[in-house]
Design an enzyme around this catalytic site. Structure first.
Site, PDB file in Angstrom:
ATOM      1  N   LYS A 174       0.866  -1.189   0.000  1.00 31.04           N
ATOM      2  CA  LYS A 174       0.000   0.000   0.000  1.00 31.04           C
ATOM      3  C   LYS A 174       0.891   1.224   0.000  1.00 31.04           C
ATOM      4  O   LYS A 174       1.485   1.594   1.008  1.00 31.04           O
ATOM      5  CB  LYS A 174      -0.910   0.049   1.225  1.00 31.04           C
ATOM      6  N   GLU A 250       9.640   1.464  10.900  1.00 31.93           N
ATOM      7  CA  GLU A 250      10.666   2.471  10.632  1.00 31.93           C
ATOM      8  C   GLU A 250       9.957   3.820  10.698  1.00 31.93           C
ATOM      9  O   GLU A 250       9.168   4.163   9.810  1.00 31.93           O
ATOM     10  CB  GLU A 250      11.306   2.228   9.270  1.00 31.93           C
ATOM     11  N   CYS A 284      13.298  11.200   6.819  1.00 31.70           N
ATOM     12  CA  CYS A 284      13.261  10.753   8.219  1.00 31.70           C
ATOM     13  C   CYS A 284      14.615  10.954   8.884  1.00 31.70           C
ATOM     14  O   CYS A 284      14.705  11.181  10.077  1.00 31.70           O
ATOM     15  CB  CYS A 284      12.848   9.290   8.281  1.00 31.70           C
ATOM     16  N   GLU A 375       9.265  16.389  15.037  1.00 26.83           N
ATOM     17  CA  GLU A 375       9.728  16.185  13.667  1.00 26.83           C
ATOM     18  C   GLU A 375       8.968  17.136  12.752  1.00 26.83           C
ATOM     19  O   GLU A 375       7.757  17.012  12.595  1.00 26.83           O
ATOM     20  CB  GLU A 375       9.468  14.733  13.232  1.00 26.83           C
TER      21      GLU A 375
HETATM   22  P1  NAD Z   1       2.101   8.389   7.660  1.00 26.68           P
HETATM   23  O1  NAD Z   1       2.342   7.629   8.909  1.00 26.68           O
HETATM   24  O2  NAD Z   1       1.102   9.473   7.660  1.00 26.68           O
HETATM   25  O3  NAD Z   1       1.652   7.404   6.469  1.00 26.68           O
HETATM   26  C1  NAD Z   1       2.457   6.327   6.077  1.00 26.68           C
HETATM   27  C2  NAD Z   1       1.578   5.253   5.461  1.00 26.68           C
HETATM   28  O4  NAD Z   1       0.733   4.708   6.468  1.00 26.68           O
HETATM   29  C3  NAD Z   1       0.661   5.762   4.359  1.00 26.68           C
HETATM   30  O5  NAD Z   1       0.642   4.782   3.339  1.00 26.68           O
HETATM   31  C4  NAD Z   1      -0.680   5.883   5.062  1.00 26.68           C
HETATM   32  O6  NAD Z   1      -1.775   5.763   4.202  1.00 26.68           O
HETATM   33  C5  NAD Z   1      -0.615   4.715   6.013  1.00 26.68           C
HETATM   34  N1  NAD Z   1      -1.459   4.815   7.204  1.00 26.68           N
HETATM   35  C6  NAD Z   1      -1.811   5.939   7.877  1.00 26.68           C
HETATM   36  N2  NAD Z   1      -2.580   5.608   8.936  1.00 26.68           N
HETATM   37  C7  NAD Z   1      -2.704   4.256   8.947  1.00 26.68           C
HETATM   38  C8  NAD Z   1      -3.369   3.328   9.796  1.00 26.68           C
HETATM   39  N3  NAD Z   1      -4.055   3.713  10.871  1.00 26.68           N
HETATM   40  N4  NAD Z   1      -3.291   2.005   9.490  1.00 26.68           N
HETATM   41  C9  NAD Z   1      -2.574   1.594   8.426  1.00 26.68           C
HETATM   42  N5  NAD Z   1      -1.942   2.429   7.585  1.00 26.68           N
HETATM   43  C10 NAD Z   1      -1.985   3.751   7.845  1.00 26.68           C
HETATM   44  O7  NAD Z   1       3.540   8.927   7.204  1.00 26.68           O
HETATM   45  P2  NAD Z   1       3.883   9.858   5.966  1.00 26.68           P
HETATM   46  O8  NAD Z   1       3.406  11.242   6.270  1.00 26.68           O
HETATM   47  O9  NAD Z   1       3.449   9.196   4.706  1.00 26.68           O
HETATM   48  O10 NAD Z   1       5.472   9.817   5.984  1.00 26.68           O
HETATM   49  C11 NAD Z   1       6.269  10.670   6.749  1.00 26.68           C
HETATM   50  C12 NAD Z   1       6.749   9.972   7.998  1.00 26.68           C
HETATM   51  O11 NAD Z   1       7.478   8.795   7.652  1.00 26.68           O
HETATM   52  C13 NAD Z   1       7.729  10.819   8.799  1.00 26.68           C
HETATM   53  O12 NAD Z   1       7.448  10.693  10.167  1.00 26.68           O
HETATM   54  C14 NAD Z   1       9.077  10.178   8.493  1.00 26.68           C
HETATM   55  O13 NAD Z   1      10.087  10.382   9.447  1.00 26.68           O
HETATM   56  C15 NAD Z   1       8.701   8.745   8.383  1.00 26.68           C
HETATM   57  N6  NAD Z   1       9.723   8.007   7.630  1.00 26.68           N
HETATM   58  C16 NAD Z   1      10.531   7.125   8.304  1.00 26.68           C
HETATM   59  C17 NAD Z   1      11.530   6.437   7.631  1.00 26.68           C
HETATM   60  C18 NAD Z   1      12.434   5.458   8.325  1.00 26.68           C
HETATM   61  O14 NAD Z   1      13.106   4.697   7.644  1.00 26.68           O
HETATM   62  N7  NAD Z   1      12.480   5.442   9.658  1.00 26.68           N
HETATM   63  C19 NAD Z   1      11.691   6.651   6.259  1.00 26.68           C
HETATM   64  C20 NAD Z   1      10.857   7.553   5.609  1.00 26.68           C
HETATM   65  C21 NAD Z   1       9.860   8.221   6.311  1.00 26.68           C
END
Ligand code: NAD
Length: 475
Positions: A174, A250, A284, A375
């Site tokens: 997804k 992650e 991130c 963040e």
């Molecule tokens: P997000 O958590 O809003 O969304 C990530 C994914 O999760 C999306 O596909 C979203 O549709 C899905 N999602 C959201 N709520 C959900 C739920 N309740 N159940 C299942 N799926 C759900 O994150 P984002 O805004 O897309 O990305 C940014 C974040 O990702 C930042 O916090 C960043 O630091 C983190 N990030 C971490 C890494 C790492 O390797 N640690 C890498 C890249 C990004």
């Protein structure tokens, strides 16, 4: 003609039902229509992945045959670099040059690396004194749900599906709703490479009460690998607990970047700029808190601000652009919220036109201000001074996050000492963003659970089985 990206379930692409727009953050207009899935589509994709795992050839193939198909898949991604890079750029605004230079090659490398890693892996044998011997079999876990963020779409999606596929699992991916296009393109290419239908499925939609939630509560799913915000990680862990599905997380970061007076300043400025302004700070691993030893504070700050101001901000399709818009209006508003009340003095930067935030440098921000603790996920950095090594380490570790940190020093002992003292999953010394895919990747505290990479990915995406045999004494 409308560009459409469908779900890919059991080898068939479809966008027959409801759709949503993918909005280009530079033009702020829709550029594509995307199939909008829900629990039904998620369920159908899990069923297809289940069948491909339980009855199909993929988990039963030898590593050489599976590896060859994955390399063919990587070849096709390489051939489609321009299409994929443009898709990510239009979806979430990153400079297309960066998508070509970083995201696409890293996607190819993820797939090639894990194909080879699985094929060449050894397992442990345990000679026993009791007339037995034992060994480990690394068997595929089953159906993997991979839930991805929007900041490095194809690269982070492949970081999840490549090891899962290489170890014989089937996948339901997804992608984030802000960056759906490249996932559909990759699923098409997987089929073209000869990867069987049902092995790599893609379902588009949202998280809560949508595809994401359906995947994390489905008892037919054997592993959930998630990259995204720490709060979402908590929600997913709670959802997965019902079926006791193992989760790898992650999550977010607030990277500390320590610049000591004995650092090579050219190196420190160059990497510190890349660490916070690459991908408009939507990383991130961003080095969003820079701590500078007082003796070099004036010179470092002047050079850092000049380098930030020299970055070219603008149209992501212009090859000279280094910083594009933020990925969506919602996200831009969130980042602007921090600029409205930064808690310190803004030396340069601020809002630009459209959904742009210019590279922003803020000083004199107290340690407990939101800009130091939360963040931001945008091109905004704080500069803070320190006097001693112990103080620098204390400031760096004073965070709920622990994804990564950076150290700039020419003193070898200090480099090792400080690397050991930092509470982080990765420490870069005199560099940033360099990866060896065999090394563990993940975070401590609010930055995640578990590690992926090399054998760490194998541990997560397989069920290690102990086989113990009696060895008969010779008659
Ligand atoms: P997000 O958590 O809003 O969304 C990530 C994914 O999760 C999306 O596909 C979203 O549709 C899905 N999602 C959201 N709520 C959900 C739920 N309740 N159940 C299942 N799926 C759900 O994150 P984002 O805004 O897309 O990305 C940014 C974040 O990702 C930042 O916090 C960043 O630091 C983190 N990030 C971490 C890494 C790492 O390797 N640690 C890498 C890249 C990004």
């Amino acid at each position: 003609m409308t560009t459409i990206f469908g779900h890919v379930i059991n080898g068939m692409e479809s966008a027959d039902g409801p759709r949503f727009d993918s909005v280009d953050p530079w033009t702020r207009t829709p550029w594509a229509e995307v199939a909008l899935g829900g629990a039904d589509e998620a369920g159908r994709a899990v069923k297809a992945a289940r069948r491909a795992f339980d009855e199909g050839r993929w988990p039963r193939m030898g590593h050489a045959e599976r590896g060859a198909l994955l390399h063919r898949f990587a070849d096709l991604i390489e051939e489609h670099t321009d299409e994929l890079a443009l898709a990510d750029s239009r979806d979430m605004g990153k400079p297309v040059v960066a998508a070509r230079a970083i995201d696409a090659p890293r996607t190819v490398w993820n797939i090639r690396f894990f194909a080879d890693h699985a094929r060449l892996a050894t397992s442990e044998a345990y000679p026993m004194d009791s007339g037995h011997h034992a060994y480990t079999r690394y068997e595929p876990a089953g159906v993997v749900a991979a839930i991805a963020p929007w900041n490095f779409p194809m690269m982070l999606e492949s970081w999840k599906f490549a090891p899962a596929l290489a170890w014989g699992n089937t996948v339901v991916l997804k992608p984030a709703e802000h960056s759906p296009a490249s996932a559909t393109v990759m699923a098409r290419l997987a089929l073209e490479a000869g990867i069987p239908p049902g092995v790599l499925n893609v379902v588009h939609g949202y998280g809560p009460a949508s595809v994401g939630e359906a995947l994390t509560t489905d008892p037919r799913v054997d592993r959930i690998t998630f990259t995204g915000e720490s709060g979402t990680g908590r929600a997913i862990t709670a959802a997965a607990a019902r079926a006791l599905t193992p989760v790898s997380l992650e999550l977010g970061g607030k990277g500390a970047n320590l610049v000591f007076a004995d650092a090579d300043l050219d190196t420190a400025v160059e990497w510190s700029i890349k660490a916070i302004f690459t991908n408009a700070g939507q990383v991130c691993l961003a080095g969003s808190r820079i701590y500078i030893e007082r003796a070099i504070a004036e010179e470092f700050t002047a050079r850092f601000v000049a380098a930030a101001e020299a970055l070219i901000v603008g149209d992501p399709r212009d090859p000279s652009t280094q910083v594009g818009p933020l990925a969506s209006e919602t996200h831009w508003r969130k980042v602007c919220g921090y600029l409205d009340d930064p808690g310190g003095k803004v030396l340069t930067g601020g809002r630009g036109d459209g959904w742009v935030v210019r590279p922003t440098v803020v000083v004199d921000v107290p340690a407990d201000a939101p800009l130091q603790r939360e963040e931001v996920f945008g091109p905004v950095v704080t500069l803070t001074l320190f006097d001693t090594e112990a103080e620098a380490v204390g400031l760096a570790n004073d965070s709920p996050y622990g994804l990564n940190a950076m150290v700039f020093t020419e003193n070898l002992s200090r480099a090792h000492r400080v690397s050991a003292a930092l509470r982080a999953g990765t420490v870069w010394t005199n560099c940033f963003f360099v990866r060896d895919l065999r090394a563990p990747f993940g975070g401590v505290g609010d930055s995640g659970w578990g590690r992926e990479g090399g054998t760490f990915s194998r541990e997560f995406f397989t069920e290690p089985k102990a086989v113990i045999m009696a060895v008969q004494e010779s008659p």
